[in-house]
Design a protein around this motif. Structure first.
Motif, PDB file in Angstrom:
ATOM      1  N   LEU A 451      34.750  44.524  35.481  1.00  0.00           N
ATOM      2  CA  LEU A 451      34.346  45.928  35.599  1.00  0.00           C
ATOM      3  C   LEU A 451      33.992  46.546  34.256  1.00  0.00           C
ATOM      4  N   PHE A 452      34.332  45.877  33.166  1.00  0.00           N
ATOM      5  CA  PHE A 452      34.064  46.412  31.837  1.00  0.00           C
ATOM      6  C   PHE A 452      32.889  45.704  31.158  1.00  0.00           C
ATOM      7  N   MET A 453      32.178  44.874  31.929  1.00  0.00           N
ATOM      8  CA  MET A 453      31.058  44.125  31.410  1.00  0.00           C
ATOM      9  C   MET A 453      29.762  44.595  32.068  1.00  0.00           C
ATOM     10  N   PRO A 454      28.698  44.825  31.300  1.00  0.00           N
ATOM     11  CA  PRO A 454      27.411  45.138  31.927  1.00  0.00           C
ATOM     12  C   PRO A 454      27.025  44.027  32.903  1.00  0.00           C
ATOM     13  N   GLY A 455      26.595  44.410  34.092  1.00  0.00           N
ATOM     14  CA  GLY A 455      26.269  43.428  35.102  1.00  0.00           C
ATOM     15  C   GLY A 455      27.474  42.919  35.854  1.00  0.00           C
ATOM     16  N   GLN A 456      28.682  43.305  35.411  1.00  0.00           N
ATOM     17  CA  GLN A 456      29.930  42.939  36.076  1.00  0.00           C
ATOM     18  C   GLN A 456      30.051  41.431  36.291  1.00  0.00           C
ATOM     19  N   ARG A 457      29.666  40.688  35.269  1.00  0.00           N
ATOM     20  CA  ARG A 457      29.787  39.231  35.365  1.00  0.00           C
ATOM     21  C   ARG A 457      31.275  38.849  35.332  1.00  0.00           C
ATOM     22  N   PRO A 458      31.617  37.658  35.846  1.00  0.00           N
ATOM     23  CA  PRO A 458      33.020  37.229  35.864  1.00  0.00           C
ATOM     24  C   PRO A 458      33.634  37.241  34.470  1.00  0.00           C
ATOM     25  N   SER A 459      34.911  37.589  34.423  1.00  0.00           N
ATOM     26  CA  SER A 459      35.614  37.685  33.149  1.00  0.00           C
ATOM     27  C   SER A 459      37.060  37.251  33.333  1.00  0.00           C
ATOM     28  N   THR A 460      37.624  36.688  32.279  1.00  0.00           N
ATOM     29  CA  THR A 460      39.040  36.298  32.303  1.00  0.00           C
ATOM     30  C   THR A 460      39.949  37.385  31.753  1.00  0.00           C
ATOM     31  N   TRP A 461      39.376  38.520  31.365  1.00  0.00           N
ATOM     32  CA  TRP A 461      40.153  39.592  30.743  1.00  0.00           C
ATOM     33  C   TRP A 461      40.634  40.599  31.777  1.00  0.00           C
ATOM     34  N   MET A 462      41.642  41.360  31.404  1.00  0.00           N
ATOM     35  CA  MET A 462      42.187  42.401  32.282  1.00  0.00           C
ATOM     36  C   MET A 462      42.773  43.516  31.422  1.00  0.00           C
ATOM     37  N   ARG A 463      42.584  44.766  31.879  1.00  0.00           N
ATOM     38  CA  ARG A 463      43.120  45.918  31.162  1.00  0.00           C
ATOM     39  C   ARG A 463      44.431  46.371  31.799  1.00  0.00           C
ATOM     40  N   PHE A 464      45.431  46.612  30.925  1.00  0.00           N
ATOM     41  CA  PHE A 464      46.724  47.119  31.365  1.00  0.00           C
ATOM     42  C   PHE A 464      46.986  48.475  30.730  1.00  0.00           C
ATOM     43  N   ASN A 465      47.474  49.404  31.534  1.00  0.00           N
ATOM     44  CA  ASN A 465      47.904  50.710  31.066  1.00  0.00           C
ATOM     45  C   ASN A 465      49.368  50.588  30.643  1.00  0.00           C
ATOM     46  N   VAL A 466      49.662  50.815  29.364  1.00  0.00           N
ATOM     47  CA  VAL A 466      51.020  50.578  28.869  1.00  0.00           C
ATOM     48  C   VAL A 466      52.040  51.507  29.528  1.00  0.00           C
ATOM     49  N   ALA A 467      51.594  52.631  30.056  1.00  0.00           N
ATOM     50  CA  ALA A 467      52.520  53.579  30.681  1.00  0.00           C
ATOM     51  C   ALA A 467      52.972  53.126  32.058  1.00  0.00           C
ATOM     52  N   THR A 468      52.248  52.164  32.666  1.00  0.00           N
ATOM     53  CA  THR A 468      52.553  51.781  34.053  1.00  0.00           C
ATOM     54  C   THR A 468      52.687  50.271  34.231  1.00  0.00           C
ATOM     55  N   THR A 469      52.870  49.540  33.147  1.00  0.00           N
ATOM     56  CA  THR A 469      52.834  48.074  33.222  1.00  0.00           C
ATOM     57  C   THR A 469      54.207  47.440  33.358  1.00  0.00           C
ATOM     58  N   CYS A 470      55.277  48.127  33.049  1.00  0.00           N
ATOM     59  CA  CYS A 470      56.595  47.497  33.012  1.00  0.00           C
ATOM     60  C   CYS A 470      57.388  47.649  34.307  1.00  0.00           C
ATOM     61  N   ASN A 471      56.694  47.709  35.440  1.00  0.00           N
ATOM     62  CA  ASN A 471      57.346  47.720  36.738  1.00  0.00           C
ATOM     63  C   ASN A 471      57.776  46.289  37.076  1.00  0.00           C
ATOM     64  N   PRO A 472      59.085  45.980  37.141  1.00  0.00           N
ATOM     65  CA  PRO A 472      59.528  44.597  37.359  1.00  0.00           C
ATOM     66  C   PRO A 472      58.954  43.967  38.616  1.00  0.00           C
ATOM     67  N   ARG A 473      58.860  44.732  39.698  1.00  0.00           N
ATOM     68  CA  ARG A 473      58.328  44.175  40.947  1.00  0.00           C
ATOM     69  C   ARG A 473      56.850  43.832  40.805  1.00  0.00           C
ATOM     70  N   MET A 474      56.095  44.705  40.154  1.00  0.00           N
ATOM     71  CA  MET A 474      54.691  44.402  39.928  1.00  0.00           C
ATOM     72  C   MET A 474      54.536  43.161  39.065  1.00  0.00           C
ATOM     73  N   LEU A 475      55.321  43.056  38.013  1.00  0.00           N
ATOM     74  CA  LEU A 475      55.210  41.908  37.111  1.00  0.00           C
ATOM     75  C   LEU A 475      55.590  40.613  37.830  1.00  0.00           C
ATOM     76  N   ALA A 476      56.585  40.670  38.694  1.00  0.00           N
ATOM     77  CA  ALA A 476      56.957  39.474  39.456  1.00  0.00           C
ATOM     78  C   ALA A 476      55.838  39.054  40.390  1.00  0.00           C
ATOM     79  N   ASP A 477      55.230  40.034  41.061  1.00  0.00           N
ATOM     80  CA  ASP A 477      54.099  39.715  41.935  1.00  0.00           C
ATOM     81  C   ASP A 477      52.922  39.165  41.137  1.00  0.00           C
TER      82      ASP A 477
END
Length: 494
Positions: A451-477
């Motif tokens: 979603l952060f690439m022109p043309g939306q080509r496949p990417s191995t990267w991912m954006r994390f919001n530091v304010a909402t990333t440390c949810n243990p259940r989310m991290l386990a999933d």
């Protein structure tokens, strides 16, 4: 029609969504969880729900809790009760008016693109389930600042709010913004500032002014996804310039500028989205030279800039400060720091362009809402905003390291570790679109790199919001999903 009981313990264990200590009651959590899955078509019409007894015993809640949750789901049109048989997911194609959320429900296998992310941003998921979001959780913001400002405006009387506002923007706010820009070393008169309905409208007005079908726009790669869709609708060609830790790759930018003669280059100097990096002084000076040489305008998006802690921590040089708005158009706003619904943005630019953008603003929307502009003016003028920013910066600084370590424990490689800002940009080693799809089925919003690439080509990267990333259940999933995707891709160590 054969009905199949919905046993949420099999695919979606209830302990993943019943959060002890949550500010929502158990009934509310159950209702919200099932409503979301019915909206998303993960639970189909005609599916039988677990019996009250089965649900209560399986998930450690009282029968009264289950009955109340089912009653609420019936009242909202999600379930129906069949005497002697049980509770079933209701077919809502029977003439009932759909809920607002139904309009955003994603069909199975929906393509993850810019529209998908925008729709899912408004699903009202709990903040801890939105590591891909681009805003701070509401409980990080100061509702009292907004509420007290509104009360104060109400005491002044409503008469000034009954007419159209100034097309260029509320005059006292533009004067206060002039002072704010001066603190960044940007010399601008109030006449050079045009308020907008958020930074999105500011970017839209600039695109409409500068671009015609076939024109080329250069953007940071990666960069804020929303600009791609809007500029493409105008018929522009969007080309990415690789972004390094110290700013855009200027050798590549020079090659592209020479080959395509772009009209615009859209970039971020401070707290770049999604990498949280800053442009280095040497890169900034050479970038301005290239803009002069190849005659393109630089659009500097500084919507996250107020969250920067200052030059003692990381360079925070603005291109507009070096150029003094000759070839740079500066964008700012307050939706990231005050309230997402407070759509007050602004453009600072040379006087002729300010007049042209004001005319265009009137053509497409007359004036921007003055109530919001008066509210922002009051907050800026009374000193509350500066104290609020200090609290946000401190909280982000405290959240950054735990979020970074959590991402690293997922065997993801961070792009950079500035230690500040809202985002961590990390490489998972596999296409993150499939990761986002699997996480979406589990009730999470992720932001895959495509979603952060022109043309939306496949990417191995991912954006994390530091304010909402440390949810243990989310991290386990996420750990589980990444393991599955890596195994399918044959990635070593999966």
């Amino acid at each position: 029609m054969r009905t199949v009981p919905v046993d949420s313990t099999a695919r979606h264990p209830m302990e993943r969504i019943l959060t002890p200590g949550s500010d929502r009651t158990l009934v509310e959590q159950i209702v919200d969880w099932y409503a979301a899955r019915i909206d998303e078509r993960l639970l189909r019409p005609g599916s039988r729900m677990p019996s009250v007894r089965q649900f209560a015993a399986g998930h450690g809640v009282s029968r009264f809790t289950v009955v109340e949750a089912y009653d609420r789901l019936i009242a909202r049109g999600y379930l129906e009760s069949r005497r002697g048989s049980g509770f079933y997911v209701r077919d809502r194609g029977d003439g009932l008016a759909p809920r607002a959320a139904d309009a955003w429900a994603e069909p199975a296998g929906a393509r993850i693109d810019i529209g998908w992310l925008l729709r899912n941003m408004f699903r009202k998921l709990p903040a801890q389930n939105m590591p891909g979001g681009g805003v701070l959780p509401t409980d990080w913001l100061d509702a009292d600042i907004v509420a007290s400002g509104l009360r104060a405006l109400g005491r002044q009387g409503a008469t000034p709010l009954l007419d159209y506002g100034d097309p260029q923007g509320f005059g006292p706010l533009r004067e206060r913004l002039r002072q704010k820009l001066a603190e960044f070393g940007i010399g601008a008169r109030a006449q050079q500032i045009v308020t907008t309905n958020g930074v999105s409208q500011a970017l839209d007005l600039i695109a409409q002014h500068f671009l015609k079908p076939g024109d080329t726009v250069l953007v940071d790669e990666p960069s804020w996804f929303l600009m791609f869709g809007r500029m493409s609708l105008l018929g522009a060609r969007i080309i990415g310039v690789p972004r390094g830790a110290d700013g855009p790759d200027l050798d590549r930018l020079q090659e592209l500028a020479q080959a395509h003669r772009p009209k615009l280059f859209v970039t971020v100097s401070v707290l770049h989205n999604p990498t949280s990096t800053a442009i280095a002084p040497a890169v900034a000076y050479r970038l301005l030279q290239l803009a002069e040489r190849f005659d393109f305008t630089i659009v500097e998006d500084d919507v996250y800039g107020d969250l920067h802690p200052g030059p003692a921590v990381q360079p925070c040089l603005r291109l507009a400060g070096l150029d003094q708005l000759q070839r740079v158009v500066y964008l700012g706003g307050f939706s990231k720091t005050l309230a997402a619904s407070l759509r007050v943005g602004f453009v600072a630019c040379e006087p002729g362009l300010a007049r042209a953008l004001t005319d265009l603003k009137m053509l497409v929307g007359l004036t921007s809402p003055e109530l919001g502009e008066r509210l922002v003016h009051r907050v800026l003028s009374e000193g509350q905003y500066r104290r609020h920013l200090d609290r946000l910066r401190a909280r982000l600084a405290a959240a950054y390291e735990p979020a970074l370590r959590a991402v690293e424990r997922l065997d993801m490689r961070p792009f950079a570790t500035p230690g500040i800002g809202m985002f961590v940009w990390a490489d998972a080693g596999v296409d993150t679109t499939s990761v986002a799809q699997a996480m979406h089925e589990r009730g999470y919003l992720m932001a895959p790199g495509s979603l952060f690439m022109p043309g939306q080509r496949p990417s191995t990267w991912m954006r994390f919001n530091v304010a909402t990333t440390c949810n243990p259940r989310m991290l386990a999933d996420l750990q589980e999903v990444l393991g599955q995707v890596r195994a399918r891709a044959g990635v070593a160590g999966a």
